[in-house]
Design an enzyme around this catalytic site. Structure first.
Site, PDB file in Angstrom:
ATOM      1  CG  ASP A 162      44.268  28.485  27.870  1.00 52.28           C
ATOM      2  OD1 ASP A 162      44.941  29.004  28.588  1.00 52.28           O
ATOM      3  OD2 ASP A 162      43.397  29.342  27.286  1.00 52.28           O
ATOM      4  CE1 TYR A 195      51.703  34.093  30.556  1.00 56.71           C
ATOM      5  CE2 TYR A 195      51.352  31.335  29.510  1.00 56.71           C
ATOM      6  CZ  TYR A 195      50.986  32.985  30.063  1.00 56.71           C
ATOM      7  OH  TYR A 195      49.852  33.329  29.272  1.00 56.71           O
TER       8      TYR A 195
HETATM    9  P1  NAD Z   1      37.731  39.079  32.601  1.00 57.40           P
HETATM   10  O1  NAD Z   1      37.687  40.312  32.815  1.00 57.40           O
HETATM   11  O2  NAD Z   1      36.849  39.191  31.514  1.00 57.40           O
HETATM   12  O3  NAD Z   1      36.783  38.210  32.858  1.00 57.40           O
HETATM   13  C1  NAD Z   1      36.689  37.377  34.700  1.00 57.40           C
HETATM   14  C2  NAD Z   1      35.000  38.114  35.162  1.00 57.40           C
HETATM   15  O4  NAD Z   1      34.844  37.596  36.621  1.00 57.40           O
HETATM   16  C3  NAD Z   1      34.879  39.219  35.063  1.00 57.40           C
HETATM   17  O5  NAD Z   1      33.643  39.286  34.717  1.00 57.40           O
HETATM   18  C4  NAD Z   1      34.855  40.153  36.282  1.00 57.40           C
HETATM   19  O6  NAD Z   1      33.922  40.620  37.081  1.00 57.40           O
HETATM   20  C5  NAD Z   1      34.818  38.843  37.298  1.00 57.40           C
HETATM   21  N1  NAD Z   1      34.645  38.773  38.753  1.00 57.40           N
HETATM   22  C6  NAD Z   1      36.190  39.080  39.436  1.00 57.40           C
HETATM   23  N2  NAD Z   1      36.156  39.268  40.538  1.00 57.40           N
HETATM   24  C7  NAD Z   1      35.024  37.965  41.033  1.00 57.40           C
HETATM   25  C8  NAD Z   1      34.410  37.215  42.623  1.00 57.40           C
HETATM   26  N3  NAD Z   1      35.010  37.472  42.956  1.00 57.40           N
HETATM   27  N4  NAD Z   1      33.933  36.149  42.053  1.00 57.40           N
HETATM   28  C9  NAD Z   1      32.498  36.315  41.031  1.00 57.40           C
HETATM   29  N5  NAD Z   1      33.388  36.649  39.541  1.00 57.40           N
HETATM   30  C10 NAD Z   1      34.059  37.704  39.050  1.00 57.40           C
HETATM   31  O7  NAD Z   1      38.945  38.421  32.501  1.00 57.40           O
HETATM   32  P2  NAD Z   1      39.248  37.051  31.348  1.00 57.40           P
HETATM   33  O8  NAD Z   1      40.468  37.211  30.347  1.00 57.40           O
HETATM   34  O9  NAD Z   1      38.025  36.227  30.955  1.00 57.40           O
HETATM   35  O10 NAD Z   1      39.665  35.862  31.901  1.00 57.40           O
HETATM   36  C11 NAD Z   1      39.557  35.344  32.942  1.00 57.40           C
HETATM   37  C12 NAD Z   1      40.066  35.085  34.179  1.00 57.40           C
HETATM   38  O11 NAD Z   1      40.326  33.059  33.192  1.00 57.40           O
HETATM   39  C13 NAD Z   1      41.436  34.947  34.021  1.00 57.40           C
HETATM   40  O12 NAD Z   1      41.737  34.409  35.279  1.00 57.40           O
HETATM   41  C14 NAD Z   1      42.686  34.600  33.192  1.00 57.40           C
HETATM   42  O13 NAD Z   1      43.513  35.248  34.141  1.00 57.40           O
HETATM   43  C15 NAD Z   1      41.752  33.376  33.368  1.00 57.40           C
HETATM   44  N6  NAD Z   1      42.118  32.576  32.738  1.00 57.40           N
HETATM   45  C16 NAD Z   1      43.412  31.384  32.703  1.00 57.40           C
HETATM   46  C17 NAD Z   1      43.542  30.782  31.751  1.00 57.40           C
HETATM   47  C18 NAD Z   1      44.492  29.795  32.706  1.00 57.40           C
HETATM   48  O14 NAD Z   1      45.665  29.183  31.608  1.00 57.40           O
HETATM   49  N7  NAD Z   1      44.235  29.209  33.431  1.00 57.40           N
HETATM   50  C19 NAD Z   1      43.596  30.872  30.443  1.00 57.40           C
HETATM   51  C20 NAD Z   1      42.190  31.929  30.601  1.00 57.40           C
HETATM   52  C21 NAD Z   1      42.299  32.643  31.009  1.00 57.40           C
HETATM   53  C1  G6P Z   2      47.179  31.770  27.948  1.00 57.79           C
HETATM   54  C2  G6P Z   2      47.317  31.563  29.380  1.00 57.79           C
HETATM   55  C3  G6P Z   2      46.564  32.204  30.780  1.00 57.79           C
HETATM   56  C4  G6P Z   2      46.587  33.925  30.512  1.00 57.79           C
HETATM   57  C5  G6P Z   2      46.254  33.727  28.968  1.00 57.79           C
HETATM   58  C6  G6P Z   2      46.495  35.128  28.573  1.00 57.79           C
HETATM   59  O1  G6P Z   2      46.543  30.997  27.564  1.00 57.79           O
HETATM   60  O2  G6P Z   2      47.659  30.084  29.684  1.00 57.79           O
HETATM   61  O3  G6P Z   2      46.666  31.591  31.648  1.00 57.79           O
HETATM   62  O4  G6P Z   2      45.401  33.787  31.514  1.00 57.79           O
HETATM   63  O5  G6P Z   2      47.185  33.362  28.221  1.00 57.79           O
HETATM   64  O6  G6P Z   2      45.879  35.096  26.938  1.00 57.79           O
HETATM   65  P1  G6P Z   2      45.907  37.356  26.545  1.00 57.79           P
HETATM   66  O7  G6P Z   2      45.137  36.729  25.616  1.00 57.79           O
HETATM   67  O8  G6P Z   2      44.798  37.375  28.209  1.00 57.79           O
HETATM   68  O9  G6P Z   2      46.399  38.202  26.370  1.00 57.79           O
HETATM   69 MN    MN Z   3      47.866  29.451  31.768  1.00 59.70          MN
END
Ligand code: NAD
Ligand code: G6P
Ligand code: MN
Length: 463
Positions: free
Chosen positions: A169, A286
């Protein structure tokens, strides 16, 4: 139509569910399932999602909250994955261990990203295998789980036929910010971009067909940062800490926010700093971790990193808000964030389902889109999205500076994945040593050895 959120206990789940719900007609969604391995976290988020779907929006979408993968994935059409393997406790290690050795400590970049990648590769493969077994054969996994670059390379290597698309995102978050800076609607912006995940550049930003990069350059130069006030105004859930909200109510403390005070401030500032020297393209925020690694370490606090900030703001606000709702029946919608993050994944699902061929920036195999990058590289580029997945769009060769940086990063990520698959200490050490955030092979070894110790419950064994 069944959509399952894997990592349903994520802080992003309520916002994603809202985005799905607001698109219910295009998605024709009957049921949303939340699946997580953490039962209590999942239950609490389920309470809020139930409120969003049934009280707030009054919809007749069925909600299933489960920790059973069979219940979660049987006959599912879409799986939106967002797992954080190891949780915030391990994110903290990813950020703090490299900093102790004088290197960038970040959850998806540098050594922290490599460590997070080692934790996530095999749980992601397990997720794919479970989905293959139980979901509809036409399933799509839309994956947000980080580190998306390494996850996508691992999926390409280990499960090449899996119906998975990895997304991020950050570019669209940057477009939100750009729209606010230029005072235009983001729907009127079209952009060109190339890179790897969390490692790319916008080469064009058009507003209603007019190239707006010159105007944006002037804006950034004048303000010495890319973070307009207009963008910050409705971001309370992401940026205010629970403590500062209380203090503010008492009138003693100004509001804290992550973009002007927390660690995010430096990356928006860094866009200006990078463009002062290299003004041609708009860099992904980044890139700061790779181009200003020394400065990042200097302004970091190795005892309090972004993981701590999130625990004190987004995560605490959300779970405190749910606790309050369970106690009092009152809900404050500002405890969760709804917007681009959820819209992006839900819109992508619409393009896949309805075969719209809409243009999206996705992480996908290069297949010649960037002619001077390897054919099999997992790159982040615009692609048309239809029911068969992404069709990449051909670009011109990219300049040597960017290509060199990308090759170094790509090979670091590829070595990490090969090292994980083969259980090879030497390859993983090469991944760390090759990373641009690491100044010497000795430092690479010190960080890797600390990471092995910290990740002993998660990593495959390295020999
Ligand atoms: P979070 O810890 O609040 O949520 C993650 C959830 O995943 C937790 O509830 C945890 O229990 C669960 N989990 C862990 N291992 C698991 C498994 N094997 N199977 C099922 N569930 C499992 O974290 P968050 O800050 O909400 O972020 C969630 C994910 O999204 C992270 O990997 C974060 O880096 C990613 N993210 C990616 C983007 C992007 O741009 N690609 C943007 C925002 C968040
Ligand atoms: C952006 C990135 C994600 C990352 C997030 C972290 O949205 O695209 O890949 O997970 O920032 O944000 P945070 O608020 O968890 O530092
Ligand atoms: Mn990202």
């Amino acid at each position: 139509m069944i959509i399952t959120l894997a990592g349903g206990g994520s802080t992003f789940t309520p916002g994603i569910v809202k985005s799905i719900a607001l698109r219910k007609d295009e998605l024709e969604v009957d049921e949303i399932r939340l699946y997580d391995i953490n039962e209590e976290r999942q239950r609490k988020i389920g309470v809020l999602v139930d409120w969003i779907l049934h009280q707030d929006l009054g919809l007749d979408i069925t909600l299933t909250v489960t920790t059973d993968p069979v219940v979660a994935f049987t006959d599912a059409d879409f799986i939106f994955a967002q797992m954080r393997v190891g949780g915030y406790a391990m994110r903290e290690q990813d950020e703090k261990i490299p900093l102790r050795h004088g290197c960038v400590g970040q959850e998806t970049c540098g050594c922290g990203g490599l460590a997070y990648g080692m934790r996530t590769i095999f749980p992601m493969v397990e997720l794919i295998d479970t989905v293959e077994r139980y979901a509809k054969p036409t399933y799509w996994i839309l994956n947000y789980s980080n580190p998306a670059a390494i996850v996508s390379e691992a999926c390409r290597r280990l499960r090449p036929n899996a119906r998975i698309i990895n997304i991020c995102d950050m570019p669209i978050a940057i477009i939100d910010v750009v729209a606010a800076a230029l005072g235009v609607k983001k729907q009127d912006i079209a952009y060109d971009y190339f890179g790897l995940n969390h490692f790319g550049w916008f080469t064009s930003i058009e507003v209603n067909g007019h190239e707006a990069l010159p105007e944006l350059r002037a804006y950034i130069k004048e303000h010495e940062i890319l973070m307009p006030e207009a963008f910050l105004k409705d971001k309370a859930a992401l940026i205010k800490s629970a403590a500062s909200t209380e203090q503010q109510a008492d009138g003693d403390q100004p509001e804290q926010n992550r973009h002007t005070k927390g660690s995010w401030y430096y990356v928006w500032k860094g866009v200006y700093e990078i463009m002062e020297l290299f003004p041609e393209y708009l860099p992904n925020t980044y890139l700061n971790y790779y181009l200003q690694q020394k400065e990042f370490v200097e302004h970091s606090d190795p005892t309090h990193t972004r993981a701590n900030e999130v625990e004190e703001t987004r995560e605490r606000n959300l779970f405190d808000g749910i606790d309050r709702y369970e106690r009092t029946g009152e809900i404050d919608e500002s405890v969760f964030y709804a917007g681009s993050h959820g819209d992006w994944i839900a819109d992508l699902a619409i393009a896949l389902k309805n075969d719209t061929k809409a243009r999206f920036l996705v992480i996908t195999q290069n297949r010649g889109a960037l002619p001077n990058m390897p054919y099999d590289a997992m790159v982040e580029v615009p692609a048309y999205i239809g029911k068969k997945g992404p069709e990449v769009i051909a670009q011109d060769p990219i300049p040597l500076f960017q290509q060199g940086l990308m090759m170094q990063q790509l090979n670091s990520e590829k070595l990490l994945v090969e090292g994980a698959i083969e259980g090879s200490y030497e390859k993983v050490l090469q991944a760390f040593a090759l990373n641009k955030t690491v100044p010497s092979i000795k430092v690479a070894k010190e960080i890797l050895d600390d990471m092995i110790e910290a990740n002993k419950d998660f990593w495959p064994e390295l020999k």
